[in-house]
Design an enzyme around this catalytic site. Structure first.
Site, PDB file in Angstrom:
ATOM      1  N   CYS A 112      44.740  36.871  42.446  1.00 32.62           N
ATOM      2  CA  CYS A 112      45.274  36.717  43.814  1.00 32.62           C
ATOM      3  C   CYS A 112      45.530  35.538  44.495  1.00 32.62           C
ATOM      4  CB  CYS A 112      43.661  37.190  44.327  1.00 32.62           C
ATOM      5  SG  CYS A 112      43.371  38.981  43.493  1.00 32.62           S
ATOM      6  N   HIS A 254      42.935  35.145  51.272  1.00 30.26           N
ATOM      7  CA  HIS A 254      43.360  36.577  50.390  1.00 30.26           C
ATOM      8  C   HIS A 254      42.456  37.247  50.966  1.00 30.26           C
ATOM      9  CE1 HIS A 254      43.309  38.631  47.404  1.00 30.26           C
ATOM     10  NE2 HIS A 254      42.178  38.096  46.877  1.00 30.26           N
ATOM     11  N   ASN A 284      43.329  45.539  48.974  1.00 23.67           N
ATOM     12  CA  ASN A 284      43.786  44.016  48.586  1.00 23.67           C
ATOM     13  C   ASN A 284      44.767  44.342  47.506  1.00 23.67           C
ATOM     14  OD1 ASN A 284      43.541  42.033  46.487  1.00 23.67           O
ATOM     15  ND2 ASN A 284      40.950  41.446  46.051  1.00 23.67           N
TER      16      ASN A 284
HETATM   17  N1  COA Z   1      30.802  53.422  45.288  1.00 25.78           N
HETATM   18  C1  COA Z   1      29.952  53.842  45.030  1.00 25.78           C
HETATM   19  N2  COA Z   1      28.791  53.647  44.418  1.00 25.78           N
HETATM   20  C2  COA Z   1      30.035  52.306  44.227  1.00 25.78           C
HETATM   21  C3  COA Z   1      30.789  51.831  44.117  1.00 25.78           C
HETATM   22  C4  COA Z   1      32.221  52.708  44.115  1.00 25.78           C
HETATM   23  N3  COA Z   1      33.258  52.801  44.318  1.00 25.78           N
HETATM   24  N4  COA Z   1      31.180  50.560  43.356  1.00 25.78           N
HETATM   25  C5  COA Z   1      29.813  50.640  42.699  1.00 25.78           C
HETATM   26  N5  COA Z   1      29.132  51.311  43.327  1.00 25.78           N
HETATM   27  C6  COA Z   1      27.452  50.982  43.400  1.00 25.78           C
HETATM   28  C7  COA Z   1      27.680  49.875  41.731  1.00 25.78           C
HETATM   29  O1  COA Z   1      27.282  51.012  40.847  1.00 25.78           O
HETATM   30  C8  COA Z   1      26.101  49.575  41.949  1.00 25.78           C
HETATM   31  O2  COA Z   1      24.941  50.753  41.913  1.00 25.78           O
HETATM   32  P1  COA Z   1      23.343  50.484  41.230  1.00 25.78           P
HETATM   33  O3  COA Z   1      23.248  49.522  42.301  1.00 25.78           O
HETATM   34  O4  COA Z   1      22.937  52.084  41.516  1.00 25.78           O
HETATM   35  O5  COA Z   1      23.873  50.015  40.193  1.00 25.78           O
HETATM   36  C9  COA Z   1      26.065  49.652  43.546  1.00 25.78           C
HETATM   37  O6  COA Z   1      27.488  49.957  44.388  1.00 25.78           O
HETATM   38  C10 COA Z   1      26.068  47.967  43.810  1.00 25.78           C
HETATM   39  O7  COA Z   1      27.657  47.612  43.622  1.00 25.78           O
HETATM   40  P2  COA Z   1      27.298  45.693  43.244  1.00 25.78           P
HETATM   41  O8  COA Z   1      29.436  46.014  42.246  1.00 25.78           O
HETATM   42  O9  COA Z   1      26.099  45.447  43.237  1.00 25.78           O
HETATM   43  O10 COA Z   1      28.227  45.938  44.503  1.00 25.78           O
HETATM   44  P3  COA Z   1      28.668  45.406  46.055  1.00 25.78           P
HETATM   45  O11 COA Z   1      28.101  45.058  47.682  1.00 25.78           O
HETATM   46  O12 COA Z   1      28.626  43.415  45.280  1.00 25.78           O
HETATM   47  O13 COA Z   1      30.448  45.441  46.048  1.00 25.78           O
HETATM   48  C11 COA Z   1      31.996  44.475  45.647  1.00 25.78           C
HETATM   49  C12 COA Z   1      30.746  45.755  45.503  1.00 25.78           C
HETATM   50  C13 COA Z   1      33.462  44.586  44.762  1.00 25.78           C
HETATM   51  C14 COA Z   1      33.192  45.545  46.471  1.00 25.78           C
HETATM   52  C15 COA Z   1      32.059  43.134  45.724  1.00 25.78           C
HETATM   53  O14 COA Z   1      31.149  43.000  44.362  1.00 25.78           O
HETATM   54  C16 COA Z   1      32.977  42.564  45.860  1.00 25.78           C
HETATM   55  O15 COA Z   1      34.527  42.282  47.233  1.00 25.78           O
HETATM   56  N6  COA Z   1      33.305  41.445  45.161  1.00 25.78           N
HETATM   57  C17 COA Z   1      34.448  40.203  45.008  1.00 25.78           C
HETATM   58  C18 COA Z   1      36.018  41.624  45.150  1.00 25.78           C
HETATM   59  C19 COA Z   1      37.373  40.405  45.103  1.00 25.78           C
HETATM   60  O16 COA Z   1      37.338  40.119  46.154  1.00 25.78           O
HETATM   61  N7  COA Z   1      37.747  40.718  44.270  1.00 25.78           N
HETATM   62  C20 COA Z   1      38.918  39.877  44.210  1.00 25.78           C
HETATM   63  C21 COA Z   1      39.600  38.889  43.656  1.00 25.78           C
HETATM   64  S1  COA Z   1      39.637  37.982  44.291  1.00 25.78           S
END
Ligand code: COA
Length: 333
Positions: A112, A254, A284
């Site tokens: 990214c 980004h 993204n």
């Molecule tokens: N739909 C529903 N539930 C989902 C899900 C989806 N698409 N994806 C994950 N979950 C669930 C998980 O299983 C977890 O459930 P649990 O609490 O029962 O274990 C819960 O949602 C929380 O998961 P978590 O990963 O802690 O959520 P989060 O608030 O951190 O959000 C992201 C997840 C991926 C959206 C977030 O971490 C993020 O955006 N990270 C950075 C991503 C990024 O920038 N990537 C590019 C590289 S620069």
């Protein structure tokens, strides 16, 4: 006299297949509400079968060259995580598709952060006098590496491409790109990765474990590090150029997650109204996200000549990078 790099043209391209959240919710355990509230994303675009990264890159590149009023450029630098093939690089194919066969063309892989790294590379080519113009492209068909069984990544990423033409100049002021702040931390490579398909897995003599051929990400840890590194890097580049946060007209980061953009703006002390955000519409798009967001804002008439943009990115590697850009007076909209 020191040579500098100037933005001379910009363009972007999205594939035609629009995928709203509801379409993903129909085939995996997620919901429109979860995706919107956790990421800010409402839809993304996926390339049609048969369309590859070089196709998207060539379209965006052609638009940027048209915007610059150029039929030729001196070099093509392509940032991508999803090359058409592991070998050779995709940039020479893009150059050939644009009728530029013969010019230097190569890929930059910083996930990214790729577009910021590619911009820095292009500025180096210009500063050394290797060429007078460079087409810098960020393009992805991220849909090709998403694991359909992984809801945490499948809902975030989209396909697309964005491109800029840089031209050598001798002055600061409107159009000037740089300086840069770039960094990496390879100890974090497992946080954002495709485990299989490279020398490491082939040398192991073992077949890939199920899912290892797909992209995987430790979302929560990536979120934390993304804010931390982008903030540090953005502050470093502001220090190099001598701007305060209040001098920044647009934060062009980004598009990882809307919550990351909001948090970053808050940490830097930049009002939310100055944050470029198109993640709701395109998701993204990894290396494509910065030029795509900037081009869409340009097409919407949001910039005036002299506006100060702060660009910052974070991605796999881990990698991060920031630069600044003073908006030019583009004559070929
Ligand atoms: N739909 C529903 N539930 C989902 C899900 C989806 N698409 N994806 C994950 N979950 C669930 C998980 O299983 C977890 O459930 P649990 O609490 O029962 O274990 C819960 O949602 C929380 O998961 P978590 O990963 O802690 O959520 P989060 O608030 O951190 O959000 C992201 C997840 C991926 C959206 C977030 O971490 C993020 O955006 N990270 C950075 C991503 C990024 O920038 N990537 C590019 C590289 S620069």
């Amino acid at each position: 006299m020191t040579r500098s790099a100037h933005l001379a043209g910009i363009g972007s391209f999205l594939p035609s297949c629009r995928v709203p959240n509801a379409q993903l919710a129909a085939r995996m355990d997620t919901s429109d509400e979860w995706i919107r509230t956790r990421t800010g994303i409402r839809q993304r675009y996926f390339a049609e079968p048969g369309t590859t990264t070089s196709d998207l890159a060539a379209e965006a590149g052609a638009r940027a060259m048209k915007s610059a009023g150029l039929a030729e450029v001196g070099a093509v630098v392509l940032a991508t995580t999803t090359p058409d093939r592991p070998c050779p690089a995709t940039a020479p194919v893009v150059a050939a598709k644009l009728g530029l066969a013969g010019c230097p063309a190569f890929d930059v892989q910083a996930v990214c952060t790729g577009f910021v790294y590619a911009l820095a590379t292009a500025c180096g080519l210009l500063a050394m006098g290797c060429v007078d113009t460079v087409l810098v492209i960020g393009a992805e068909t991220f849909s090709t590496i998403l694991n359909p069984a992984d809801r945490a990544t499948s809902v975030i990423f989209g396909d697309g491409a964005g491109a800029m033409v840089l031209r050598s100049g001798h002055t600061a002021g409107n159009g000037a790109v740089g300086p840069f702040d770039l960094g990496s931390d390879g100890t974090g490579r497992d946080l954002i990765t495709v485990r299989a398909g490279g020398a490491e897995q082939r040398r192991s003599g073992l077949a890939p474990a199920p899912g290892d051929e797909y992209f995987s990400m430790a979302g929560r840890e990536v979120f934390r590090q993304a804010v931390e590194h982008m903030a540090q890097s953005a502050r470093a580049v502001l220090g190099h150029v001598g701007w305060q946060a209040g001098d920044v007209d647009w934060l062009a980061c980004h598009q990882a997650n809307l919550r990351i953009l909001v948090r970053l703006a808050d940490v830097l002390g930049i009002p939310e109204a100055r944050v470029l955000a198109n993640i709701a519409e395109v998701g993204n798009t990894s290396a494509a996200s910065i030029p795509l967001a900037i081009d869409q804002a340009y097409q919407a008439g949001r910039f005036k000549a002299g506006d100060r943009l702060l660009l910052s990115a974070f991605g796999g590697g881990l990698t991060w990078g920031s630069t600044v850009l003073t908006w030019p007076d583009l004559t070929h909209p």
